[in-house]
Write an enzyme that holds these catalytic residues in place. Structure first.
Site, PDB file in Angstrom:
ATOM      1  NE  ARG A   1      -2.832  -4.226  -6.767  1.00 52.52           N
ATOM      2  CZ  ARG A   1      -2.164  -4.978  -5.890  1.00 52.52           C
ATOM      3  NH1 ARG A   1      -0.940  -4.642  -5.525  1.00 52.52           N
ATOM      4  NH2 ARG A   1      -2.712  -6.053  -5.369  1.00 52.52           N
TER       5      ARG A   1
ATOM      6  CB  ALA B   1      -0.993  -0.032   1.159  1.00 44.92           C
TER       7      ALA B   1
ATOM      8  CG  ASN C   1      -3.054  -7.177   4.990  1.00 50.24           C
ATOM      9  OD1 ASN C   1      -2.449  -6.340   4.307  1.00 50.24           O
ATOM     10  ND2 ASN C   1      -2.431  -8.201   5.552  1.00 50.24           N
ATOM     11  CE  LYS C   2      -1.890  -9.717  -1.223  1.00 50.51           C
ATOM     12  NZ  LYS C   2      -2.598  -9.429  -2.494  1.00 50.51           N
TER      13      LYS C   2
ATOM     14  CD  GLN D   1       2.037 -10.992  -2.737  1.00 48.03           C
ATOM     15  OE1 GLN D   1       1.759 -12.169  -2.525  1.00 48.03           O
ATOM     16  NE2 GLN D   1       1.152 -10.153  -3.244  1.00 48.03           N
TER      17      GLN D   1
ATOM     18  CG  ASP E   1      -3.460  -3.601   0.911  1.00 49.11           C
ATOM     19  OD1 ASP E   1      -3.118  -4.615   1.549  1.00 49.11           O
ATOM     20  OD2 ASP E   1      -2.805  -3.151  -0.046  1.00 49.11           O
TER      21      ASP E   1
HETATM   22  O1  MRU Z   1      -1.084  -7.314  -3.405  1.00 49.28           O
HETATM   23  P1  MRU Z   1      -0.016  -6.643  -2.612  1.00 49.28           P
HETATM   24  O2  MRU Z   1       1.281  -7.365  -2.630  1.00 49.28           O
HETATM   25  O3  MRU Z   1       0.124  -5.178  -2.993  1.00 49.28           O
HETATM   26  O4  MRU Z   1      -0.573  -6.688  -1.137  1.00 49.28           O
HETATM   27  C1  MRU Z   1       0.207  -6.140  -0.107  1.00 49.28           C
HETATM   28  C2  MRU Z   1      -0.403  -6.319   1.238  1.00 49.28           C
HETATM   29  O5  MRU Z   1      -1.463  -6.878   1.388  1.00 49.28           O
HETATM   30  C3  MRU Z   1       0.315  -5.700   2.387  1.00 49.28           C
HETATM   31  O6  MRU Z   1       0.072  -6.422   3.552  1.00 49.28           O
HETATM   32  C4  MRU Z   1      -0.195  -4.252   2.582  1.00 49.28           C
HETATM   33  O7  MRU Z   1      -0.137  -3.536   1.388  1.00 49.28           O
HETATM   34  C5  MRU Z   1       0.552  -3.536   3.609  1.00 49.28           C
HETATM   35  S1  MRU Z   1       2.220  -3.331   3.104  1.00 49.28           S
HETATM   36  C6  MRU Z   1       3.061  -2.256   3.983  1.00 49.28           C
END
Ligand code: MRU
Length: 354
Positions: A87, A46, A245-246, A194, A235
């Site tokens: 996004r 994010a 979040n993810k 990730q 996010d």
């Molecule tokens: O799809 P991504 O890799 O952008 O998702 C990232 C996440 O879900 C992180 O946990 C979130 O952005 C916080 S990162 C500091």
């Protein structure tokens, strides 16, 4: 280098799609390319997306042939829409774009170049502040980490997910540097991995003891007493404390609750969205089915299978033990306490601009 940076009218970013096997830096001189890079996840996380979008809007100002401020504003609005659509879930993207547009509207000048320069400077400020904010969060968050803690972490929230340092992983780094003798269980984080690709790589570079696990191992680890706390990023955090979040985060929070394991979210105030009352109003990005049907280039499912691939989920506020921000650790009642830190951040920004 930083995850994303401005260099002489060009946006440079680490191409995260290639890590951990190849370290390459991509360069973009048009905002449309930056929007594509966000969509295709050269840059992700994010706060990093927010900074990249900010630089994208600065590029749009340089690209624009406008000779009057109103004409420049029209071009910026068009670029805003393209970047904003890249996004949908991470609110830091909208936050950065809005901050830049507010600046443009507040400038009392007819000098187009002055507006262009102000935008570049503000985008740079957003990036610089991100690093400083992450370090403040790391200090606050590290206080929640006991000595010898076994921490479970999801996705990637490190330097790569921000401009530098990281959010939840920044807390982990700080606790490690404080000599707390921690160990991290790293969720691989299907489907884009990730955790396996990026978090494992970062922790190994920092020398933090860690073990990579399949996402599905987290429940067993918690129920067998091998996890002292869970640390994740966000996010978007709604006004009531619900956390996007993810994908997989909600499952972790539910299992953590069932096993009395504290579940902490680490996120800057730019991730808190007071305009969104609760989690059900947060848009959830759906991504390419290929992320599920393939690992790398290899097809692992029957050809033509139907796929559903939501990239994020919502963890209800009741499952969140506390939220670590740059203004300290926020605990329930979230509605009231989140509003207070966001207002504090806005107040401080106004003071800094005076
Ligand atoms: O799809 P991504 O890799 O952008 O998702 C990232 C996440 O879900 C992180 O946990 C979130 O952005 C916080 S990162 C500091």
């Amino acid at each position: 280098m930083r995850t994303v940076e401005w260099h002489d009218g060009v946006v440079r970013m680490i191409d995260q799609r290639l890590l951990p096997h190849r370290f390459e830096v991509a360069e973009f001189s048009e905002y449309q390319e930056v929007a594509r890079a966000i969509k295709e996840m050269y840059v992700r996380g994010a706060p990093a997306i927010g900074a990249a979008a900010g630089f994208g809007l600065a590029l749009a100002a340089l690209q624009s042939p406008a000779t009057t401020v109103p004409a420049l504003v029209e071009d910026l609005k068009a670029a805003y829409d393209v970047l904003y659509a890249a996004r949908p879930t991470a609110v830091n993207l909208r936050w950065a774009l809005d901050r830049l547009m507010h600046l443009v509207y507040s400038l009392e000048t007819e000098d187009v170049d002055a507006v262009r320069q102000a935008l570049v400077a503000e985008a740079q400020r957003i990036a610089d502040e991100d690093v400083e904010i992450n370090k403040r969060m790391a200090q606050h968050g590290a206080e929640l980490v006991p000595a010898n803690a076994r921490i479970l972490h999801h996705c990637n929230t490190g330097a790569l997910a921000t401009v530098d340092w990281g959010t939840a992983l920044g807390v982990i780094r700080m606790a490690h540097e404080q000599g707390k003798n921690i160990h991290v269980w790293v969720d691989e984080t299907r489907p884009r991995l990730q955790g396996a690709r990026l978090t494992a790589w970062e922790l190994m570079q920092w020398g933090v003891p860690m073990t990579l696990i399949a996402d599905n191992a987290a429940g067993y680890l918690m129920s067998s007493g091998q996890v002292d706390l869970v640390l994740v990023g966000a996010d978007r955090i709604a006004a009531n404390g619900d956390v996007a979040n993810k994908i997989g985060t909600y499952k972790l929070a539910a299992v953590a609750k069932d096993n009395n394991v504290p579940f902490y979210v680490v996120a800057p105030t730019s991730t808190i969205d007071l305009q969104t009352p609760g989690g059900d109003a947060i848009p959830i990005e759906e991504r390419d089915p290929r992320e599920i049907t393939h690992v790398g280039d290899e097809l692992i499912a029957p050809e033509g299978v139907r796929v559903y691939n939501p990239a994020f989920d919502i963890t209800p506020a009741r499952l969140v033990t506390a939220i670590v921000t740059e203004y300290g650790v926020v605990r329930p009642p979230y509605e009231e306490n989140l509003r207070a830190v966001v207002e504090q951040a806005e107040e401080d920004r106004k003071k800094a601009n005076r």
